[in-house]
Design an enzyme around this catalytic site. Structure first.
Site, mmCIF file in Angstrom:
data_model
loop_
_atom_site.group_PDB
_atom_site.id
_atom_site.type_symbol
_atom_site.label_atom_id
_atom_site.label_comp_id
_atom_site.label_asym_id
_atom_site.label_seq_id
_atom_site.Cartn_x
_atom_site.Cartn_y
_atom_site.Cartn_z
ATOM 1 N N GLY A 127 0.842 -1.208 0.000
ATOM 2 C CA GLY A 127 0.000 0.000 0.000
ATOM 3 C C GLY A 127 0.870 1.249 0.000
ATOM 4 O O GLY A 127 1.864 1.310 0.716
ATOM 5 N N ARG A 147 0.889 -5.367 -4.956
ATOM 6 C CA ARG A 147 0.978 -6.340 -3.864
ATOM 7 C C ARG A 147 1.455 -7.703 -4.397
ATOM 8 O O ARG A 147 0.983 -8.744 -3.980
ATOM 9 C CB ARG A 147 -0.381 -6.466 -3.166
ATOM 10 C CG ARG A 147 -0.810 -5.188 -2.449
ATOM 11 C CD ARG A 147 -1.879 -5.448 -1.428
ATOM 12 N NE ARG A 147 -2.400 -4.228 -0.829
ATOM 13 C CZ ARG A 147 -1.828 -3.588 0.192
ATOM 14 N NH1 ARG A 147 -0.723 -4.045 0.716
ATOM 15 N NH2 ARG A 147 -2.386 -2.490 0.677
ATOM 16 N N ASP A 195 5.118 -4.647 6.075
ATOM 17 C CA ASP A 195 5.575 -5.991 6.478
ATOM 18 C C ASP A 195 5.639 -6.978 5.316
ATOM 19 O O ASP A 195 6.529 -7.833 5.273
ATOM 20 C CB ASP A 195 4.722 -6.536 7.629
ATOM 21 C CG ASP A 195 3.242 -6.564 7.314
ATOM 22 O OD1 ASP A 195 2.821 -5.895 6.345
ATOM 23 O OD2 ASP A 195 2.497 -7.260 8.029
ATOM 24 N N THR A 200 4.530 2.488 5.837
ATOM 25 C CA THR A 200 3.128 2.087 5.878
ATOM 26 C C THR A 200 2.372 3.054 6.774
ATOM 27 O O THR A 200 2.865 3.392 7.858
ATOM 28 C CB THR A 200 2.921 0.646 6.393
ATOM 29 O OG1 THR A 200 1.524 0.468 6.681
ATOM 30 C CG2 THR A 200 3.705 0.322 7.664
ATOM 31 N N ASP A 255 0.040 2.274 8.439
ATOM 32 C CA ASP A 255 -0.382 1.490 9.602
ATOM 33 C C ASP A 255 0.579 1.657 10.796
ATOM 34 O O ASP A 255 0.182 1.433 11.939
ATOM 35 C CB ASP A 255 -0.475 -0.004 9.253
ATOM 36 C CG ASP A 255 -1.433 -0.268 8.106
ATOM 37 O OD1 ASP A 255 -2.227 0.634 7.781
ATOM 38 O OD2 ASP A 255 -1.382 -1.372 7.519
ATOM 39 N N ASP A 293 2.800 -0.216 11.842
ATOM 40 C CA ASP A 293 2.804 -1.445 12.653
ATOM 41 C C ASP A 293 4.092 -2.259 12.529
ATOM 42 O O ASP A 293 4.121 -3.436 12.865
ATOM 43 C CB ASP A 293 1.595 -2.317 12.247
ATOM 44 C CG ASP A 293 1.608 -2.682 10.771
ATOM 45 O OD1 ASP A 293 2.445 -2.139 10.017
ATOM 46 O OD2 ASP A 293 0.782 -3.516 10.352
ATOM 47 N N ARG A 319 -5.135 -1.821 9.462
ATOM 48 C CA ARG A 319 -5.121 -3.284 9.505
ATOM 49 C C ARG A 319 -5.236 -3.783 10.952
ATOM 50 O O ARG A 319 -6.165 -3.383 11.630
ATOM 51 C CB ARG A 319 -3.864 -3.803 8.829
ATOM 52 C CG ARG A 319 -4.138 -5.107 8.139
ATOM 53 C CD ARG A 319 -3.156 -5.419 7.087
ATOM 54 N NE ARG A 319 -3.750 -5.330 5.761
ATOM 55 C CZ ARG A 319 -3.078 -5.251 4.636
ATOM 56 N NH1 ARG A 319 -1.779 -5.204 4.664
ATOM 57 N NH2 ARG A 319 -3.700 -5.219 3.487
HETATM 58 O O1 F6P Z 1 -1.359 -1.500 4.775
HETATM 59 C C1 F6P Z 1 -1.834 -0.267 4.377
HETATM 60 C C2 F6P Z 1 -3.311 -0.304 4.143
HETATM 61 O O2 F6P Z 1 -3.712 1.004 3.789
HETATM 62 C C3 F6P Z 1 -4.150 -0.841 5.300
HETATM 63 O O3 F6P Z 1 -4.357 0.121 6.307
HETATM 64 C C4 F6P Z 1 -5.407 -1.255 4.584
HETATM 65 O O4 F6P Z 1 -6.073 -2.281 5.270
HETATM 66 C C5 F6P Z 1 -4.894 -1.764 3.272
HETATM 67 O O5 F6P Z 1 -3.635 -1.166 3.070
HETATM 68 C C6 F6P Z 1 -5.781 -1.458 2.099
HETATM 69 O O6 F6P Z 1 -5.226 -2.034 0.989
HETATM 70 P P1 F6P Z 1 -5.663 -1.777 -0.518
HETATM 71 O O7 F6P Z 1 -5.036 -0.479 -0.945
HETATM 72 O O8 F6P Z 1 -5.090 -2.935 -1.238
HETATM 73 O O9 F6P Z 1 -7.150 -1.690 -0.555
#
Ligand code: F6P
Length: 340
Positions: A10, A71, A102, A126, A128, A130, A172
């Protein structure tokens, strides 16, 4: 040296600041920087560009990533690791700098430990926040700024209409965005994935506020928060790293509050807004420090490691250590409760 650079997973607002720092410090050190396109898909498919001082000029504040992201998980695609290694050899890459969360850092760790290793250094990125072992991952501060701005705006309309507004934020399985934005934006409840929550308790808090004369409330809920221990997702489909698409807890919570209390309640999912736009000054500074430090680690041969910042000092930690989810700080979480 020829250093490969990629951005995976992301995106967030401060990636370009890190790319610029890697390129500028790389050139300063006499290295060549090769930017791979779209995360791990780049080295697998041999898609890359040479990054120069000109190609990174003006990108410091710009959100997103000039390299693109995806991804893609090379360890889940038949023959992808071999293709990646062949391309990296063919292009003459001596080491990789991998910017991401991660998932991206997990692949960086794995390729650093192959029988024929591809030496890699990680940069935590990120919203997040995390990643274990670092106080900040780039992108987090900018996401908190976006969410805080939204909370400020939602406050005024909630107050005018005497409504409850439930705001769902990303993160997340960690509640960092919810906690920081919730504190900065004066939320009346902050619900994080680290602790299951009970909707009746949230309702009790709203009622207490009403009794005290406050006819509106702002509730911040992390997408991974678990009402009665159950996480809510859009279906069961998982991405290449095994993650379901979390989301919907805000709507569920808002509907339940309205049903149980009769108070007019609205919800808002801030979604990908949190990942876009201009990077905050703090994020740009940390991203710049990380980019420079990553090139220095490559020069020193410090592979299978990630740059980190602890107590305002840039340091490095083994990638393996970084891969555990870092939960919210309980001390900060308890402090936040004083305000609701
Ligand atoms: O890991 C970053 C993040 O933004 C999370 O907070 C969220 O759950 C996820 O990516 C969303 O992913 P995508 O952009 O694939 O919808």
């Amino acid at each position: 040296m020829r250093i490969g650079l990629l951005t995976g997973g992301g995106d967030s607002s401060a990636i370009n600041a890190a790319i610029r720092a890697v390129v500028r410090r790389g050139i300063e050190g006499g290295h060549e920087i090769i930017g791979f396109r779209n995360g791990w898909a780049g080295p697998i498919n041999g898609e890359y560009i040479k990054l120069t001082a000109e190609s990174v000029s003006g990108i410091l504040p710009r959100g997103g990533t000039i390299l693109g992201t995806s991804r893609t998980n090379p360890f889940k695609l038949n023959g992808a690791v071999e293709k990646m290694r062949d391309n990296i050899k063919k292009i003459g890459i001596d080491a990789m700098v991998c910017i991401g969360g991660d998932d991206t850092l997990g692949v960086a760790h794995k390729i650093s430990n192959l029988e024929e290793p591809i030496p890699a250094v990680g940069i935590p990125q990120t919203i997040d926040n995390d990643i274990n072992g670092t106080d900040y991952a780039i992108g987090f501060q900018s996401a908190v700024a976006v969410a805080t701005d939204a909370l400020d705006k939602l406050h005024t309309t909630a107050e005018s209409h005497q409504r409850i507004i439930v705001v769902e934020v990303m993160g997340r399985d960690a509640g960092h965005v919810a906690l920081y934005a919730g504190i900065a934006g004066g939320a009346d409840a902050i619900l994080v994935p680290e602790h299951d929550f009970n909707i009746d308790e949230v309702i009790e808090r709203i009622k207490k506020r009403r009794e005290a004369g406050k006819t509106f409330s702002i509730i911040v809920v992390a997408e991974g928060a678990k009402p009665e221990g159950r996480q809510i997702a859009y279906g069961e489909k998982t991405d290449a790293f095994g993650h379901v698409r979390l989301g919907g807890v805000g709507e569920y919570l808002a509907n339940t509050i309205e049903e149980k209390t009769g108070y007019e309640t609205r919800f808002m999912n801030l979604g990908h807004l949190q990942r876009g736009g201009i990077a905050s000054p703090f994020d740009r500074i940390v991203a710049t420090q990380f980019g420079v430090a990553a090139v220095e680690m490559v020069e020193k041969g410090e592979f299978d490691k990630m740059v980190a910042i602890r107590c305002n000092t840039v340091t490095s930690i083994p990638l393996e250590e970084a891969l555990k989810v870092r939960p919210v700080d309980e001390q900060i979480l308890n402090m936040a409760k004083i305000f609701y």
